[in-house]
Design a protein around this motif. Structure first.
Motif, PDB file in Angstrom:
ATOM      1  N   VAL A 104      -1.172   3.530  -1.021  1.00 42.44           N
ATOM      2  CA  VAL A 104      -0.727   2.123  -1.032  1.00 42.44           C
ATOM      3  C   VAL A 104       0.240   1.819  -1.999  1.00 42.44           C
ATOM      4  O   VAL A 104       1.270   1.389  -1.847  1.00 42.44           O
ATOM      5  CB  VAL A 104      -1.672   1.200  -0.650  1.00 42.44           C
ATOM      6  CG1 VAL A 104      -1.179  -0.106  -0.457  1.00 42.44           C
ATOM      7  CG2 VAL A 104      -2.467   1.706   0.514  1.00 42.44           C
ATOM      8  N   ALA A 105      -0.272   2.232  -3.303  1.00 46.47           N
ATOM      9  CA  ALA A 105       0.470   1.762  -4.330  1.00 46.47           C
ATOM     10  C   ALA A 105       1.759   2.557  -4.545  1.00 46.47           C
ATOM     11  O   ALA A 105       2.844   1.719  -4.991  1.00 46.47           O
ATOM     12  CB  ALA A 105      -0.369   2.220  -5.827  1.00 46.47           C
ATOM     13  N   LEU A 106       1.811   3.695  -4.248  1.00 44.56           N
ATOM     14  CA  LEU A 106       3.131   4.508  -4.168  1.00 44.56           C
ATOM     15  C   LEU A 106       4.009   3.813  -2.994  1.00 44.56           C
ATOM     16  O   LEU A 106       5.182   3.585  -3.456  1.00 44.56           O
ATOM     17  CB  LEU A 106       2.973   6.070  -3.899  1.00 44.56           C
ATOM     18  CG  LEU A 106       2.302   6.751  -4.899  1.00 44.56           C
ATOM     19  CD1 LEU A 106       2.020   7.974  -4.273  1.00 44.56           C
ATOM     20  CD2 LEU A 106       3.235   7.013  -5.933  1.00 44.56           C
ATOM     21  N   ALA A 107       3.514   3.225  -1.895  1.00 48.19           N
ATOM     22  CA  ALA A 107       4.440   2.642  -0.868  1.00 48.19           C
ATOM     23  C   ALA A 107       4.926   1.298  -1.499  1.00 48.19           C
ATOM     24  O   ALA A 107       6.105   1.031  -1.471  1.00 48.19           O
ATOM     25  CB  ALA A 107       3.716   2.421   0.311  1.00 48.19           C
ATOM     26  N   ALA A 125      -4.593   5.043  -9.206  1.00 48.79           N
ATOM     27  CA  ALA A 125      -4.980   5.860 -10.486  1.00 48.79           C
ATOM     28  C   ALA A 125      -3.976   6.858 -10.512  1.00 48.79           C
ATOM     29  O   ALA A 125      -3.747   7.667 -11.553  1.00 48.79           O
ATOM     30  CB  ALA A 125      -6.278   6.619 -10.114  1.00 48.79           C
ATOM     31  N   THR A 126      -3.250   7.205  -9.499  1.00 49.88           N
ATOM     32  CA  THR A 126      -2.223   8.435  -9.637  1.00 49.88           C
ATOM     33  C   THR A 126      -1.371   8.309 -10.856  1.00 49.88           C
ATOM     34  O   THR A 126      -0.611   7.522 -10.856  1.00 49.88           O
ATOM     35  CB  THR A 126      -1.478   8.621  -8.097  1.00 49.88           C
ATOM     36  OG1 THR A 126      -0.547   9.660  -8.566  1.00 49.88           O
ATOM     37  CG2 THR A 126      -0.573   7.509  -7.795  1.00 49.88           C
ATOM     38  N   SER A 127      -1.434   9.527 -11.535  1.00 46.34           N
ATOM     39  CA  SER A 127      -0.401   9.441 -12.560  1.00 46.34           C
ATOM     40  C   SER A 127       1.096   9.505 -12.501  1.00 46.34           C
ATOM     41  O   SER A 127       1.905   9.436 -13.163  1.00 46.34           O
ATOM     42  CB  SER A 127      -0.852  10.545 -13.535  1.00 46.34           C
ATOM     43  OG  SER A 127      -0.981  11.893 -13.043  1.00 46.34           O
ATOM     44  N   ASP A 128       1.128   9.920 -11.093  1.00 46.42           N
ATOM     45  CA  ASP A 128       2.650   9.521 -10.545  1.00 46.42           C
ATOM     46  C   ASP A 128       3.292   8.768 -10.912  1.00 46.42           C
ATOM     47  O   ASP A 128       4.506   8.522 -10.989  1.00 46.42           O
ATOM     48  CB  ASP A 128       2.634  10.397  -9.186  1.00 46.42           C
ATOM     49  CG  ASP A 128       2.261  11.746  -8.984  1.00 46.42           C
ATOM     50  OD1 ASP A 128       2.166  12.045  -7.837  1.00 46.42           O
ATOM     51  OD2 ASP A 128       2.187  12.567  -9.829  1.00 46.42           O
ATOM     52  N   LEU A 129       2.605   7.679 -10.935  1.00 45.94           N
ATOM     53  CA  LEU A 129       3.220   6.183 -11.011  1.00 45.94           C
ATOM     54  C   LEU A 129       3.957   6.266 -12.333  1.00 45.94           C
ATOM     55  O   LEU A 129       4.953   5.244 -12.455  1.00 45.94           O
ATOM     56  CB  LEU A 129       2.362   5.047 -10.952  1.00 45.94           C
ATOM     57  CG  LEU A 129       1.769   4.632  -9.501  1.00 45.94           C
ATOM     58  CD1 LEU A 129       0.678   3.861  -9.235  1.00 45.94           C
ATOM     59  CD2 LEU A 129       2.925   4.182  -8.769  1.00 45.94           C
ATOM     60  N   LYS A 133       7.304   9.212  -9.976  1.00 43.65           N
ATOM     61  CA  LYS A 133       7.749   8.121  -9.127  1.00 43.65           C
ATOM     62  C   LYS A 133       7.795   6.969 -10.062  1.00 43.65           C
ATOM     63  O   LYS A 133       7.807   5.688  -9.576  1.00 43.65           O
ATOM     64  CB  LYS A 133       6.410   8.045  -8.216  1.00 43.65           C
ATOM     65  CG  LYS A 133       6.376   8.748  -7.149  1.00 43.65           C
ATOM     66  CD  LYS A 133       7.101   8.917  -6.042  1.00 43.65           C
ATOM     67  CE  LYS A 133       7.036   9.876  -4.872  1.00 43.65           C
ATOM     68  NZ  LYS A 133       7.072  11.155  -5.147  1.00 43.65           N
ATOM     69  N   CYS A 134       7.988   7.000 -11.411  1.00 43.43           N
ATOM     70  CA  CYS A 134       8.013   5.917 -12.243  1.00 43.43           C
ATOM     71  C   CYS A 134       9.235   5.117 -11.979  1.00 43.43           C
ATOM     72  O   CYS A 134      10.224   5.421 -11.289  1.00 43.43           O
ATOM     73  CB  CYS A 134       8.182   6.284 -13.787  1.00 43.43           C
ATOM     74  SG  CYS A 134       9.776   7.115 -14.213  1.00 43.43           S
ATOM     75  N   ASN A 137      10.348  -1.348 -12.294  1.00 44.18           N
ATOM     76  CA  ASN A 137       9.831  -2.685 -12.169  1.00 44.18           C
ATOM     77  C   ASN A 137       8.274  -2.412 -11.904  1.00 44.18           C
ATOM     78  O   ASN A 137       7.415  -3.602 -11.584  1.00 44.18           O
ATOM     79  CB  ASN A 137      10.216  -2.826 -10.446  1.00 44.18           C
ATOM     80  CG  ASN A 137      11.732  -2.920 -10.452  1.00 44.18           C
ATOM     81  OD1 ASN A 137      12.486  -2.087 -10.255  1.00 44.18           O
ATOM     82  ND2 ASN A 137      12.085  -4.252 -10.338  1.00 44.18           N
ATOM     83  N   THR A 138       7.685  -1.421 -12.489  1.00 47.73           N
ATOM     84  CA  THR A 138       6.297  -1.352 -12.072  1.00 47.73           C
ATOM     85  C   THR A 138       5.576  -0.832 -13.475  1.00 47.73           C
ATOM     86  O   THR A 138       6.171  -0.126 -14.515  1.00 47.73           O
ATOM     87  CB  THR A 138       6.041   0.111 -11.408  1.00 47.73           C
ATOM     88  OG1 THR A 138       6.834  -0.246  -9.807  1.00 47.73           O
ATOM     89  CG2 THR A 138       4.614   0.355 -11.362  1.00 47.73           C
ATOM     90  N   VAL A 139       4.515  -1.278 -13.849  1.00 50.14           N
ATOM     91  CA  VAL A 139       3.791  -1.353 -14.990  1.00 50.14           C
ATOM     92  C   VAL A 139       2.264  -0.758 -14.422  1.00 50.14           C
ATOM     93  O   VAL A 139       1.479  -1.414 -13.751  1.00 50.14           O
ATOM     94  CB  VAL A 139       3.491  -2.587 -15.790  1.00 50.14           C
ATOM     95  CG1 VAL A 139       2.642  -1.858 -17.235  1.00 50.14           C
ATOM     96  CG2 VAL A 139       4.891  -3.152 -16.098  1.00 50.14           C
ATOM     97  N   HIS A 140       2.050   0.560 -15.029  1.00 53.60           N
ATOM     98  CA  HIS A 140       0.676   1.230 -14.698  1.00 53.60           C
ATOM     99  C   HIS A 140      -0.392   0.741 -15.733  1.00 53.60           C
ATOM    100  O   HIS A 140      -0.480   1.050 -16.731  1.00 53.60           O
ATOM    101  CB  HIS A 140       0.789   2.640 -14.483  1.00 53.60           C
ATOM    102  CG  HIS A 140      -0.412   3.303 -13.655  1.00 53.60           C
ATOM    103  ND1 HIS A 140      -0.417   4.497 -13.438  1.00 53.60           N
ATOM    104  CD2 HIS A 140      -1.608   2.665 -13.291  1.00 53.60           C
ATOM    105  CE1 HIS A 140      -1.550   4.930 -12.770  1.00 53.60           C
ATOM    106  NE2 HIS A 140      -2.257   3.685 -12.667  1.00 53.60           N
TER     107      HIS A 140
END
Lengths: 402, 295, 322
Positions: A104-107, A125-129, A133-134, A137-140
């Motif tokens: 869901v996070a990837l979506a 958790a996926t480190s792809d974020l 897929k970075c 607009n996103t902070v992990h």
């Protein structure tokens, strides 16, 4: 005199609304798993954490007005993505936080990128974020699969667990965790004897556990989380796996899982986490406040991450005096060092990765636990600059060297 | 430890055992469906939800009343069977003259309501239910490890299945039932209360599902969607076996469980779908099903 | 569904379809005005489901076959269209075509297997087939399993119109769905459609009159599957996502619900049903699991006391064909 007082009244009336117009309106959406297998480690507890963060930030003092909405993504990417779209398009939400499901996070990551809003991932958790897929607009926040692999995985291989068999949750998270842990095992001289992919939320692990048993691997790596991990460990006991000499490696274990399993079953489990309620006085104090909203529960690192993330977001928005341009806000968040009572001082890297130390814990034996929630003993601290994947290995388009 | 076709015996027999257990549940559930279909000529889509209710009732009895598994085995089928009787009286009686497809849609709707209510209350992850202490642990038989509880499940299902078959095919009450299926008017003329028999039969079928639910509770996590996941497989089992005979339903259930277990050993990716693949095969070759009578 | 007392009033297709014309005009006017008032994504979703429901109704309302596994065609078309647009880089019309063709192929295979039985068995078989393909979708790499196929590009229609612009997409979807709905109407109102109705009323009689009913049923089945696939493929591009939800049995149940609520065997019933159910789900989304309960409740109520559905009831009262 009469005219003067009329003029004064009119001036007062005209001046009053402009005082309201100065308040910057910000809307935050907590999207989590409210009723499924991750609802304990995120869910309503994340909402409570967000509320505490807003309260502590004191929007009125910064001339801001902060609204909170909540939603259940039901662990389905289409539900999450539709909800994100609706929140951004129709409900004027500026930032989405939590989402403890990597698929869901990837979506949502894509939707936030498309609509130029902010996405703070605390639960997934996926480190792809922060990899392919970075997004600007996103902070992990909180943690990722690389950190887990290098914490728990490395520790176990170094203490003799050199043959592995994976029981993997069959979606983005499980695959990422298996991939990252395999890399660590192999790099440290171990071997992966096999793996089996299990649908998310499977009730009966017995046939998969039998395969793990047949492989004779010393370590059965559980690349799953929440309810799935609990079931795997419980059912493993039924088939005499541990008594047969094999060990379970809970690659992602939350304090809520230890709670469900009970210390008798969970004792000795080694796990990596970036926050434990009983580590500092500040953590303990915050936990007390959180428990007032969530009686009878223990806060997980995900929920602490929501608090920390929302706090830093609001600070960045206050500094920028605007919330509508997602990229600008995230850039400001990366520019400002982070500081909050739970995670202390830290930074956010160019790839969107929040940096803080990681801790290797071991679950206490029942006789070692002195009070409710006293579950962990600290085995090692992994310093912040070693805990997460080096940026050069990211393959993130945002980072110029990749 | 020896090897068969390159698979260590422990793995092979372990999976066969699991297959036999799945087969026990398939047999119990398809038996219930067959009994209900025989009398009422409707497909009880609610069967899965009633199986789930059985598991939840066992959980609730333990959680709120402290009543253990053995009590639940007796009490739960009766309780859930009564809810079945209520459903039959309130809903199914009214539509018995309509096209049978309406029955399927109605029971589907009821299944959704029941699953939705439980999901609302308990969330969609599972509730734990412990194996009763008397049945914990297992035996190492050398060629495999046999958990005691799973052995019990197989034994109990066999007893219940064959008991039911005996009751229907070999006793007088059973003969009334079978006669009423063939010719209700004539049987009524003999003074037998057919509507009441229909109601009780539905209740019995539902009780069977609930019994399966209680037995499943310690093995599969008690969760609201456990019913819908299994009911569709049971439909396939029923199509393969043919709705004609009770024995057919029982045998097909166990057999397909074993086939599924074997597939897990030799061809794991296909294990979920092998039953459906067999269904397609049977339909192409023998549309009435293996034990069915006519199309 | 062969009970004559339940069938809607059909004054023969040679009568002036006055009711139909009025309803069609109302619908078109609504679709022109709506995107300025309502959320366009919601409208596009409702349109795709309206097509899905109409395709399903072709089989249930007119042939009398209840397929409980229609999500199979809807979902797999959605997967193939998404994959075609994303990984093969096909333009949207080709991606949709690919998805629709897949649904047609699956429809042929499923139809050949399922047509062998009738009534309840047919329903159970379609359900089982759909479930099997759901489990396959769970495992196969290209569907992305639990994660689905994400970030599907909408692309440029015919290489010219940028479907990323919401209004362009809306116009495209509306025109496509309207065309498909018109096609369904023409199928229903043709000699072929008459034979289908005859089969529904009394299959033995149709056979005795010399019709190869199995062939007719199979053709109707494949048509229904193909149009359901068209709906699914379009939906994949609207949401830029294809996921397991589209092949799950609850999706099959939803289309049954939409058709039942709207009115079996009517032309506009499934469309109304689709809009209603999509709106209801939107409205009830914050209430999570109550959606299931309410859907179940609607099923029960409809079967017990409201078998004609909304449009069916309306048509019955006004004595027109809708």
């Amino acid at each position: 005199m009469r005219i003067a007082s009329v003029v004064l009244v009119v001036a007062a009336v005209l001046a009053a609304p402009s005082a309201y117009a100065e308040d910057l309106a910000v809307k935050i959406g907590v999207m989590s798993d409210m009723s499924g297998l991750y609802s304990d480690l995120g869910g309503p507890g994340s909402v409570a954490a967000a509320k505490l963060a807003i309260e502590d930030f004191n929007p009125a003092a910064h001339g801001m007005k902060v609204d909170l909405v909540t939603g259940d993504m039901l662990n389905k990417p289409d539900v999450g993505s539709n909800l994100a779209r609706q929140w951004f398009d129709v409900d004027h939400v500026d930032m989405i936080v939590d989402v403890p499901n990597s698929g869901v996070a990837l979506a949502v990551n894509e939707v936030a990128r498309e609509k130029n809003k902010v996405f703070i991932v605390s639960g997934a958790a996926t480190s792809d974020l922060t990899g392919p897929k970075c997004s600007p607009n996103t902070v992990h926040w909180t943690y990722d699969t690389w950190m887990l692999a290098n914490g728990t995985g490395k520790a176990l291989v170094k203490t003799g667990g050199d043959t592995w068999f994976f029981v993997t949750a069959d979606y983005a998270f499980g695959h990422a965790l298996e991939r990252d842990t395999t890399a660590v095992v192999v790099a440290n001289g171990g071997k992966v004897l096999g793996s089996v992919s299990v649908p998310l939320n499977t009730p009966d692990f017995s046939s998969f556990l039998l395969q793990a048993q047949a492989s004779k691997a010393k370590i059965i790596g559980l690349a799953n989380a929440g309810g799935d991990t609990i079931n795997s460990i419980k059912q493993g006991a039924e088939f005499g796996i541990v008594s047969g000499g094999q060990h379970f490696a809970g690659l992602l274990v939350f304090i809520t899982d230890v709670n469900s399993l009970g210390l008798k079953t969970a004792q000795g489990l080694v796990l990596t986490s970036t926050w434990y309620w009983d580590m500092t006085d500040a953590n303990r104090a915050w936990t007390k406040r959180w428990q007032a909203l969530m009686p009878g529960k223990l806060p997980s690192m995900v929920q602490a991450g929501v608090y920390s993330g929302v706090t830093h977001y609001l600070k960045a928005v206050a500094a920028l005096k605007a919330a509508s341009d997602g990229k600008a806000v995230v850039a400001k968040m990366k520019e400002m060092p982070t500081d909050d009572p739970l995670f202390g001082k830290g930074t956010i890297r160019a790839d969107g990765r929040k940096i803080h130390p990681a801790y290797l814990f071991e679950v206490k034996k029942p006789e070692e636990s002195k009070y409710p929630g006293d579950y962990y003993k600290l085995r090692a601290t992994i310093p912040a600059d070693e805990a997460f994947r080096p940026m050069k290995d990211d393959h993130c388009p945002l980072v110029s060297s990749n | 430890m020896f090897e068969i076709f390159g698979i260590p015996s422990q793995a092979l027999f372990g999976q066969l055992l699991l297959g036999l257990i799945n087969g026990s549940f398939y047999a119990l559930l398809s038996l219930g469906l067959a009994v209900i279909f025989g009398m009422l000529n409707i497909i009880n889509f609610t069967h899965g939800a009633q199986y789930m209710m059985g598991a939840f009732a066992a959980y609730m009895l333990l959680q709120y009343l402290g009543l253990n598994y053995w009590v639940a085995l007796i009490v739960v089928p009766i309780l859930v069977g009564i809810t079945g009787i209520v459903i039959e009286r309130l809903f199914l009686k009214r539509i018995q003259n309509l096209d049978h497809l309406y029955g399927l849609i109605l029971t589907f709707g009821l299944a959704l309501i029941i699953e939705g209510l439980f999901r609302n209350y308990y969330g969609s992850s599972g509730q734990p239910y412990q194996i009763p202490d008397e049945l914990r642990g297992g035996r190492n038989l050398g060629f495999m490890f046999l958990p005691n509880y799973r052995a019990w499940v197989i034994a109990a299902s066999l007893v219940v299945c064959f008991g039911t078959w005996f009751a229907i095919e070999r006793t007088r009450l059973g003969s009334y039932l079978r006669a009423a299926t063939e010719n209700p008017t004539l049987v009524r003329a003999f003074g037998i209360n057919v509507p009441r028999m229909v109601t009780l039969t539905y209740g019995f079928g539902v009780a069977l599902a609930a019994l399966a639910g209680v037995m499943a509770a310690p093995i599969y996590n008690v969760s609201p969607q456990m019913g819908s996941d299994i009911i569709i497989v049971v439909f396939a089992v029923v199509v393969i076996g043919g709705m004609g005979s009770i024995m057919g339903a029982i045998l097909t259930g166990f057999a397909l469980g074993i086939v599924e277990g074997l597939t897990k050993v030799f061809f794991p990716e296909a294990s979920n779908t092998v039953i459906f693949a067999i269904m397609i095969l049977v339909l192409l070759v023998r549309p009435a099903g293996l034990f069915g009578r006519g199309v | 569904m062969a009970s004559a007392a339940d069938a809607p009033v059909l004054p023969g297709h040679r009568d002036t379809p006055r009711g139909l014309a009025v309803a069609a005009i109302v619908m078109i006017l609504f679709l022109i005005v709506a995107p300025f008032v309502l959320y366009p994504i919601f409208l596009m979703k409702a349109l795709c489901f309206a097509l899905f429901a109409c395709a399903f109704n072709l089989l249930l309302g007119y042939v009398g076959l209840l397929s409980f596994g229609h999500a199979l065609y809807f979902g797999w078309a959605s997967y193939v269209a998404a994959y075609a647009a994303k990984s093969w880089g096909l333009s949207p019309e080709l991606a949709i075509l690919a998805g629709t063709a897949t649904a047609a192929g699956l429809g042929i295979i499923a139809g050949i297997v399922a047509i062998r039985r009738q009534g309840i068995y047919f329903a159970m078989i379609t359900l089982a087939l759909a479930q099997m393909m759901y489990l396959v979708a769970l495992r196969v790499k290209f569907t992305g399993g639990e994660d689905g196929i994400q970030a599907v590009p909408r692309g440029h229609l015919f290489g010219v119109f940028d479907l990323g612009v919401e209004m362009n997409m809306y116009v495209f979807v509306t025109l496509l769905v309207l065309a498909a709905l018109f096609l369904i109407y023409r199928i229903i109102d043709s000699p072929f459609g008459e034979v289908l109705r005859a089969i529904r009323e009394n299959e033995q009689r149709a056979i005795s009159l010399g019709y190869r009913t199995d062939r007719y049923k199979l053709v109707a089945f494949v048509l229904s599957a193909t149009l359901a696939g068209l709906a699914g493929a379009t939906k994949a591009l609207v949401f830029q996502l294809a996921s397991l939800t589209d092949v799950h049995w609850t999706m099959s149940g939803e289309v049954v619900l939409m058709t039942l609520v709207g009115g079996l065997g009517t032309v506009f019933g499934p469309i109304v049903g689709a809009f209603l159910i999509v709106a209801m789900e939107n409205y009830l989304a914050p209430f999570g699991q109550w959606v299931l309960v309410i859907q179940g409740g609607i099923f029960v109520v409809c079967v017990l006391v409201f078998r004609r559905g909304i449009v069916g009831e309306l048509a019955h009262r006004l004595r027109v064909r809708l």
